[in-house]
Design a protein around this motif. Structure first.
Motif, PDB file in Angstrom:
ATOM      1  N   GLY A  41       0.352  -1.117  -0.110  1.00  0.00           N
ATOM      2  CA  GLY A  41       0.069   0.049  -0.102  1.00  0.00           C
ATOM      3  C   GLY A  41       1.117   0.971   0.168  1.00  0.00           C
ATOM      4  N   ASN A  42       2.023   1.306   0.835  1.00  0.00           N
ATOM      5  CA  ASN A  42       2.683   2.727   0.578  1.00  0.00           C
ATOM      6  C   ASN A  42       3.294   3.235  -0.735  1.00  0.00           C
ATOM      7  OD1 ASN A  42       6.097   3.493   1.063  1.00  0.00           O
ATOM      8  ND2 ASN A  42       4.477   4.250   3.036  1.00  0.00           N
TER       9      ASN A  42
ATOM     10  N   LEU B 122       2.482   1.454  -3.214  1.00  0.00           N
ATOM     11  CA  LEU B 122       1.106   2.247  -4.335  1.00  0.00           C
ATOM     12  C   LEU B 122       1.083   3.719  -4.371  1.00  0.00           C
ATOM     13  CD1 LEU B 122      -0.517  -1.048  -4.594  1.00  0.00           C
ATOM     14  CD2 LEU B 122       0.537  -0.354  -6.137  1.00  0.00           C
ATOM     15  N   GLY B 123       1.333   3.861  -2.909  1.00  0.00           N
ATOM     16  CA  GLY B 123       1.065   5.006  -1.886  1.00  0.00           C
ATOM     17  C   GLY B 123       1.737   6.338  -3.149  1.00  0.00           C
TER      18      GLY B 123
ATOM     19  N   PHE C 171       3.683   5.795  -5.765  1.00  0.00           N
ATOM     20  CA  PHE C 171       3.673   6.109  -6.987  1.00  0.00           C
ATOM     21  C   PHE C 171       2.401   6.948  -7.329  1.00  0.00           C
ATOM     22  CE2 PHE C 171       2.128   4.290 -10.574  1.00  0.00           C
ATOM     23  CZ  PHE C 171       3.062   4.576 -11.751  1.00  0.00           C
ATOM     24  N   VAL C 172       1.041   6.696  -6.754  1.00  0.00           N
ATOM     25  CA  VAL C 172       0.001   7.596  -7.032  1.00  0.00           C
ATOM     26  C   VAL C 172       0.744   9.481  -6.598  1.00  0.00           C
ATOM     27  CG1 VAL C 172      -1.788   7.936  -6.550  1.00  0.00           C
ATOM     28  CG2 VAL C 172      -2.133   6.138  -6.455  1.00  0.00           C
ATOM     29  N   LEU C 173       1.287   9.054  -5.438  1.00  0.00           N
ATOM     30  CA  LEU C 173       1.255  10.796  -5.291  1.00  0.00           C
ATOM     31  C   LEU C 173       2.207  10.997  -6.307  1.00  0.00           C
ATOM     32  CD1 LEU C 173       0.678  12.731  -3.229  1.00  0.00           C
ATOM     33  CD2 LEU C 173       3.085  11.783  -1.442  1.00  0.00           C
TER      34      LEU C 173
ATOM     35  N   MET D 245       2.838  10.436  -9.014  1.00  0.00           N
ATOM     36  CA  MET D 245       2.427  11.240  -9.931  1.00  0.00           C
ATOM     37  C   MET D 245       1.446  12.557 -10.063  1.00  0.00           C
ATOM     38  SD  MET D 245       2.971   9.236 -12.578  1.00  0.00           S
ATOM     39  CE  MET D 245       4.764   8.330 -12.803  1.00  0.00           C
ATOM     40  N   ILE D 246       0.403  12.278  -8.772  1.00  0.00           N
ATOM     41  CA  ILE D 246       0.267  13.545  -8.282  1.00  0.00           C
ATOM     42  C   ILE D 246       0.535  15.027  -8.847  1.00  0.00           C
ATOM     43  CG2 ILE D 246      -1.689  15.313  -6.438  1.00  0.00           C
ATOM     44  CD1 ILE D 246      -2.660  12.154  -6.638  1.00  0.00           C
TER      45      ILE D 246
ATOM     46  N   VAL E 209       2.445  15.856 -11.713  1.00  0.00           N
ATOM     47  CA  VAL E 209       1.755  16.493 -12.830  1.00  0.00           C
ATOM     48  C   VAL E 209       1.262  17.772 -12.700  1.00  0.00           C
ATOM     49  CG1 VAL E 209      -0.693  16.724 -13.402  1.00  0.00           C
ATOM     50  CG2 VAL E 209       0.493  14.424 -13.693  1.00  0.00           C
TER      51      VAL E 209
ATOM     52  N   PHE F  97       6.080  11.367   1.195  1.00  0.00           N
ATOM     53  CA  PHE F  97       5.160  11.442   2.251  1.00  0.00           C
ATOM     54  C   PHE F  97       5.764  11.815   3.260  1.00  0.00           C
ATOM     55  CE2 PHE F  97       2.870   7.649   0.754  1.00  0.00           C
ATOM     56  CZ  PHE F  97       2.133   7.705   0.546  1.00  0.00           C
TER      57      PHE F  97
ATOM     58  N   ILE G 108       5.028  15.923   2.760  1.00  0.00           N
ATOM     59  CA  ILE G 108       3.162  15.397   3.110  1.00  0.00           C
ATOM     60  C   ILE G 108       2.712  15.773   4.246  1.00  0.00           C
ATOM     61  CG2 ILE G 108       1.298  14.836   1.776  1.00  0.00           C
ATOM     62  CD1 ILE G 108       2.603  16.684  -0.705  1.00  0.00           C
ATOM     63  N   ILE G 109       3.287  14.728   4.539  1.00  0.00           N
ATOM     64  CA  ILE G 109       2.619  14.916   6.098  1.00  0.00           C
ATOM     65  C   ILE G 109       2.222  15.722   6.686  1.00  0.00           C
ATOM     66  CG2 ILE G 109       4.399  13.479   7.636  1.00  0.00           C
ATOM     67  CD1 ILE G 109       2.955  11.397   7.783  1.00  0.00           C
TER      68      ILE G 109
END
Lengths: 480, 480
Positions: free
Chosen positions: A390-391, A393-394, A396-398, A400-401, A404, A467, A470-471
């Motif tokens: 989960g970490n 994948l999270g 990777f998505v973050l 990309m966000i 962008v 992270f 961001i945290i």
């Protein structure tokens, strides 16, 4: 949040920083430059502030994850702020934005520069600039192998057991022990590279600066033409070799030095790392060997150098890849997202995460064919636990966000699409040179002020596994 | 794999296709064109092949997921193959590659064209070209709302319960019932749009063709200048309205028509869809209102049209956005990846998946702060189950892998970076027009033959939620 403890530790780190600022002084004096004054003043200011912060706060029992996150992010910010003082005081980089950008680029081991003429800098400042890389690299090794795994970030949780040092539940003794071992390895490799570069013809000053840039996968050079200025195949191959070492998990070096000769090739991530270098060499070489280098040895030298330099997120240059085919440029662009191995000084998403993402996709395909099957993702013989998956994948998505969003902001500030893509990828991945107007022969001087701050923030986020930074923006983070 | 059953059903679908090919004939005759001969010949060939396939195979009990996957992918391939015959036989698109590309672009509701002069085509072929969109849209609605959820693909598993039609365990009766209801909605909306477009000044032929392009989120127009050729604010706003409807989950339309007036705004995905349109309008409008349109009404008309056209993956054009700022172009580029709502005719990753990806990242941040907390991802009041979450994340990663591979291949074939990014995003997301040399005023004629096949494959993968196609390359898929 125990602010006292956080500021206490930051104060302690600043004292260390002030000592580091004195190291370039002998070089300044030896070369008869005047910049030692700026370095000593900056060192004094940092020392005083550090001592004040240290004395007026108190370490409050143990550290919790929250304080760990705060110290890491604020540490890099504080270092970049005080580390920029020598550039400002000396007057060589008068703009605070530029000086901060350059120093953040140093400590995050990015290597993006706002200097249009690097060789115009006096030797003390040049040395300091490269030293920020080496210090940043030191921080990253400890962070990725000793601190982040215990905070649940960084993908290295998988290897908790593989990290050298005593196994203990308390954070502090373990970190201290692990740090000592890894810094020993880092120091040893740095010493060997410096000697080899001197044997290959560099003077001590250049050899040290380029070693700092290599071992930290930073990329600052003392020359405008980067490593290409030496025009030496021997130097190129030495640096290629050490960039690969710097992009490798440092606990593997430790095990190798302890006599485990097969440590590297038993490691799944390292094998995948080598595979990526091989594939990229083939894809880019298909263009460069045919269209740019008639001599195959030169083709190998230039192509391999650029592939390894970008993949390990170093960013040294020996060729202007913007003259290569679009497909080659795109391969290099893709490598910017992959980065080095976990537990190395390299940036990017890290090889092990890319490997796991690929295996995850395969497991999903298998699951579609066999809906009731349990299809765990494995790395070697270890099953990747759900929370680690989960970490990853999270992240990777973050990633990309953030990529962008960054590209949009840079485009809104007036950069063309290629330059915006290149600048954001190169800063977020901690590479340095990008594409378009921030390519290997360009620099970041022309970026508008707001853009420089955005890119500096991206460097920090990329360097600290996103992270971690961001945290700090989460409201619950600051609650008592 | 029960090949007999698969071919049997494909044969049945071909008979349906051969009937559809006759529909444009009256228009051909009315306008005095000669292309009805090509349409009738193609229809005859398809009919004979279809009947042969149907007669020489036997339907073997029930369908399993494997056969479902095979029928869906092969169905689109067979339709694109036979559907291209009218273009080839008539001689208007003599190259098989071009004709196949154009037809695949039609059935996948992409709308990318290889035609340099659309208006040179006779009316029968123009009508057939637009009709392929409408048929493709019909297929997609059934696929996404009735078939894929049961195969475990497509993100609509979440809404199994929300799909209209009887709840049953067997696939076939449920599909039939659901299909009937949804096609009724599709037909109704199409009829209303056709009438409105005629009231706004279009003739029946143009109104039908543009309705097909809108409701299927396809984007083929009968004019070289696309919808911009009509230069009518009324037509623009009618099409904007119906593009939004086409990009919305069709089961919401069904519920609305049954009297549930708040169906749309109770739906989380639809609200997020509207939010995205609003944000994109602001971001792009900040540039277009200031730099391109002095009249605010015209600014709204042109900006909203382009935002909705790209987000819903329609691809109609009323403005050449390549003259807009880089930031605006990048916003449109980003929208290409988002696409329409699940259960709509829109392509892309789908709004609901993007929404879930964002929530997933937030849940990961919360989990870092509270390592022992259980932080489920919710959509509305529903918890997203683990396997659905895995499927969505897997699709996102796979989408990115395919995007990167596609861009590399297109760059290796000689496209510049902008065009390669634009072409791959526009085909994989089923939009049509991209950036660079495949922008809104350009076409795909100049793409090398190999590139056209790659892009056609990307359209198919994008349209069928990627996994549906990729799974056919798994060796275990074909095992007995």
């Amino acid at each position: 949040m125990r602010f006292g403890s956080v500021i206490h530790i930051l104060g302690f780190l600043m004292v260390f920083l002030s000592v580091a600022m004195v190291i370039p002084v002998p070089f300044s004096l030896y070369y008869g430059d005047q910049d030692y004054l700026a370095l000593l003043s900056a060192s004094g200011i940092t020392l005083v502030c550090g001592i004040l912060a240290f004395l007026f706060t108190r370490f409050d029992q143990e550290l919790r994850p929250k304080e760990g996150f705060a110290i890491v992010t604020l540490g890099w910010l504080v270092f970049s702020f005080f580390g920029s003082l020598p550039f400002i005081i000396s007057g060589y980089i008068p703009s605070f934005t530029d000086a901060f950008f350059e120093t953040m680029s140093g400590f995050t081991t990015t290597g993006a520069t706002i200097l249009t003429d690097i060789e115009a800098l006096p030797h003390g400042l040049l040395f300091w600039r490269s030293l920020t890389h080496w210090i940043g690299g030191m921080g990253i090794i400890v962070l990725s192998l000793a601190i982040l795994p215990f905070l649940g970030v960084g993908g290295m949780q998988l290897f908790k057991a593989e990290v050298p040092g005593p196994v203990a539940d308390k954070l502090t003794p373990r970190i201290t022990e692990t740090a000592k071992i890894l810094w020993g390895v880092y120091l040893l490799l740095s010493a060997v590279e410096t000697i080899l570069l001197m044997l290959a013809g560099m003077n001590l000053f250049d050899a040290l600066c380029h070693t700092f840039g290599t071992m930290a996968t930073g990329g600052f050079s003392t020359r405008n033409a980067s490593v290409g200025a030496y025009n030496s195949a021997l130097i190129d191959f030495i640096i290629i070799f050490f960039m690969i070492l710097a992009g490798t998990n440092f606990s593997l070096h430790f095990r190798f030095l302890r006599g485990d000769w097969r440590a590297y090739f038993r490691n799944v991530e390292f094998r995948f790392f080598m595979t990526i270098i091989g594939i990229a060499l083939l894809l880019v070489g298909a263009d460069t060997f045919r269209n740019h280098y008639s001599d195959p040895f030169e083709g190998l030298q230039k192509t391999l150098f650029q592939v390894v330099s970008i993949l390990t997120t170093t960013g040294f240059g020996t060729a202007d890849y913007e003259h290569w085919a679009f497909s080659s440029q795109f391969v290099l662009f893709t490598l910017m997202f992959i980065g080095g191995c976990a537990g190395s000084t390299g940036g990017g998403l890290k090889v092990v995460r890319i490997f796991i993402l690929f295996k995850f996709v395969f497991s999903e395909i298998v699951r579609l064919l066999h809906p009731h099957a349990v299809v765990p993702v494995r790395i070697g013989r270890t099953v990747v636990p759900r929370d680690v998956m989960g970490n990853i994948l999270g992240l990777f998505v973050l990633f990309m966000i953030i990529f962008v969003t960054g590209v949009f902001v840079m485009a809104a500030l007036g950069l063309d699409i290629d330059s915006a893509f290149g600048a954001v990828a190169a800063c977020l991945g901690n590479i340095g040179p990008g594409l378009g107007s921030v390519g290997p022969t360009d620099n970041y001087a022309h970026i508008p002020t707001a853009g420089k701050w955005v890119l500096a923030a991206l460097m920090l986020m990329g360097r600290l596994e996103v992270f971690t930074v961001i945290i700090l923006f989460s409201p619950t983070f600051w609650k008592k």
